[in-house]
Design a protein around this motif. Structure first.
Motif, PDB file in Angstrom:
ATOM      1  N   LYS A 130      -4.886  -0.479  -1.074  1.00  0.00           N
ATOM      2  CA  LYS A 130      -5.738   0.542  -0.784  1.00  0.00           C
ATOM      3  C   LYS A 130      -7.032   0.514  -1.407  1.00  0.00           C
ATOM      4  O   LYS A 130      -7.871   0.911  -0.753  1.00  0.00           O
ATOM      5  CB  LYS A 130      -4.824   1.875  -1.487  1.00  0.00           C
ATOM      6  N   LEU A 131      -7.056   0.044  -2.554  1.00  0.00           N
ATOM      7  CA  LEU A 131      -8.402  -0.135  -3.229  1.00  0.00           C
ATOM      8  C   LEU A 131      -9.263  -1.064  -2.608  1.00  0.00           C
ATOM      9  O   LEU A 131     -10.638  -1.246  -2.504  1.00  0.00           O
ATOM     10  CB  LEU A 131      -8.426  -0.734  -4.865  1.00  0.00           C
ATOM     11  N   PHE A 132      -8.579  -2.303  -1.924  1.00  0.00           N
ATOM     12  CA  PHE A 132      -9.325  -3.326  -1.133  1.00  0.00           C
ATOM     13  C   PHE A 132      -9.860  -2.631   0.207  1.00  0.00           C
ATOM     14  O   PHE A 132     -10.830  -3.215   0.470  1.00  0.00           O
ATOM     15  CB  PHE A 132      -8.313  -4.491  -0.903  1.00  0.00           C
ATOM     16  N   ALA A 133      -9.067  -1.901   0.801  1.00  0.00           N
ATOM     17  CA  ALA A 133      -9.601  -1.243   2.068  1.00  0.00           C
ATOM     18  C   ALA A 133     -10.874  -0.210   1.564  1.00  0.00           C
ATOM     19  O   ALA A 133     -11.592  -0.334   2.299  1.00  0.00           O
ATOM     20  CB  ALA A 133      -8.356  -0.180   2.515  1.00  0.00           C
ATOM     21  N   ARG A 180     -11.092  -3.057 -11.464  1.00  0.00           N
ATOM     22  CA  ARG A 180      -9.635  -2.686 -11.503  1.00  0.00           C
ATOM     23  C   ARG A 180      -8.794  -3.725 -10.643  1.00  0.00           C
ATOM     24  O   ARG A 180      -7.870  -4.167 -11.314  1.00  0.00           O
ATOM     25  CB  ARG A 180      -9.615  -1.374 -10.751  1.00  0.00           C
ATOM     26  N   LEU A 181      -9.163  -4.304  -9.616  1.00  0.00           N
ATOM     27  CA  LEU A 181      -8.540  -5.399  -9.033  1.00  0.00           C
ATOM     28  C   LEU A 181      -8.500  -6.651  -9.830  1.00  0.00           C
ATOM     29  O   LEU A 181      -7.262  -7.323  -9.809  1.00  0.00           O
ATOM     30  CB  LEU A 181      -9.147  -5.589  -7.454  1.00  0.00           C
ATOM     31  N   GLU A 182      -9.449  -6.889 -10.522  1.00  0.00           N
ATOM     32  CA  GLU A 182      -9.737  -8.281 -11.418  1.00  0.00           C
ATOM     33  C   GLU A 182      -8.565  -8.180 -12.494  1.00  0.00           C
ATOM     34  O   GLU A 182      -8.008  -9.047 -12.853  1.00  0.00           O
ATOM     35  CB  GLU A 182     -11.175  -8.512 -11.772  1.00  0.00           C
ATOM     36  N   GLU A 183      -8.153  -7.136 -12.985  1.00  0.00           N
ATOM     37  CA  GLU A 183      -7.234  -6.872 -14.139  1.00  0.00           C
ATOM     38  C   GLU A 183      -5.865  -7.582 -13.475  1.00  0.00           C
ATOM     39  O   GLU A 183      -5.461  -8.146 -14.569  1.00  0.00           O
ATOM     40  CB  GLU A 183      -7.159  -5.293 -14.500  1.00  0.00           C
ATOM     41  N   GLY A 184      -5.512  -7.167 -12.115  1.00  0.00           N
ATOM     42  CA  GLY A 184      -4.533  -7.791 -11.924  1.00  0.00           C
ATOM     43  C   GLY A 184      -3.161  -7.126 -12.150  1.00  0.00           C
ATOM     44  O   GLY A 184      -2.017  -7.674 -11.951  1.00  0.00           O
ATOM     45  N   ASN A 185      -3.313  -5.672 -12.770  1.00  0.00           N
ATOM     46  CA  ASN A 185      -1.966  -5.303 -13.118  1.00  0.00           C
ATOM     47  C   ASN A 185      -1.652  -3.867 -12.268  1.00  0.00           C
ATOM     48  O   ASN A 185      -0.833  -3.112 -12.608  1.00  0.00           O
ATOM     49  CB  ASN A 185      -2.032  -4.884 -14.590  1.00  0.00           C
ATOM     50  N   LEU A 186      -1.947  -3.795 -11.060  1.00  0.00           N
ATOM     51  CA  LEU A 186      -1.784  -2.945 -10.236  1.00  0.00           C
ATOM     52  C   LEU A 186      -0.671  -3.322  -9.137  1.00  0.00           C
ATOM     53  O   LEU A 186      -0.705  -4.406  -8.823  1.00  0.00           O
ATOM     54  CB  LEU A 186      -3.118  -2.623  -9.230  1.00  0.00           C
ATOM     55  N   PRO A 187       0.070  -2.232  -8.657  1.00  0.00           N
ATOM     56  CA  PRO A 187       0.915  -2.573  -7.685  1.00  0.00           C
ATOM     57  C   PRO A 187       0.502  -2.761  -6.671  1.00  0.00           C
ATOM     58  O   PRO A 187      -0.786  -2.621  -6.142  1.00  0.00           O
ATOM     59  CB  PRO A 187       1.854  -1.061  -7.516  1.00  0.00           C
ATOM     60  N   LEU A 188       1.204  -3.605  -5.554  1.00  0.00           N
ATOM     61  CA  LEU A 188       0.544  -4.344  -4.339  1.00  0.00           C
ATOM     62  C   LEU A 188      -0.083  -2.969  -3.501  1.00  0.00           C
ATOM     63  O   LEU A 188      -1.231  -3.032  -3.165  1.00  0.00           O
ATOM     64  CB  LEU A 188       1.590  -5.079  -3.623  1.00  0.00           C
ATOM     65  N   GLU A 189       0.836  -2.102  -3.342  1.00  0.00           N
ATOM     66  CA  GLU A 189       0.177  -0.702  -2.399  1.00  0.00           C
ATOM     67  C   GLU A 189      -1.137  -0.465  -2.972  1.00  0.00           C
ATOM     68  O   GLU A 189      -1.928  -0.192  -2.139  1.00  0.00           O
ATOM     69  CB  GLU A 189       1.324   0.176  -2.257  1.00  0.00           C
TER      70      GLU A 189
END
Length: 75
Positions: free
Chosen positions: A34-37, A21-30
Motif C-alpha cells: 500500500k505504501l509502495f503504491a 518506513r519501508l526501509e525499516e522493514g518491519n511492516l506487513p506485506l500488505e
C-alpha cells in the motif's frame, strides 16, 4: 492520503516518510504494498510538477520571437 492537490514539497516530504518506513522493514506485506503504491503515485505527481516548472522556465527564457534567450549549453 489524497494527493490530487498536493504541492511538490508536500509530495517529496511524504515520499521521504514512505521510504523511511519501508526501509525499516518491519511492516506487513500488505501495508508495504500500500505504501509502495502511494509512493508511485506521489512520484508521478512530483514528475508532473517538475515538467510544469520546466515549461514555465522555458517560457520565461524566450524572447519576443519565441527564441531561447539562454541556450542549454549556458546553463
Amino acid at each position: 492520503m489524497n494527493n490530487d492537490a498536493i504541492s511538490f514539497e508536500e509530495a517529496l516530504a511524504r515520499l521521504e516518510e514512505l521510504v523511511n518506513r519501508l526501509e525499516e522493514g518491519n511492516l506487513p506485506l500488505e501495508e508495504s504494498l500500500k505504501l509502495f503504491a502511494e509512493g508511485i503515485s506521489l512520484t508521478k505527481k512530483c514528475n508532473k510538477h517538475l515538467e510544469q516548472a520546466e515549461k514555465q522556465i522555458s517560457i520565461l527564457l524566450e524572447d519576443d520571437q519565441g527564441q531561447s534567450v539562454i541556450r542549454e549549453e549556458e546553463l
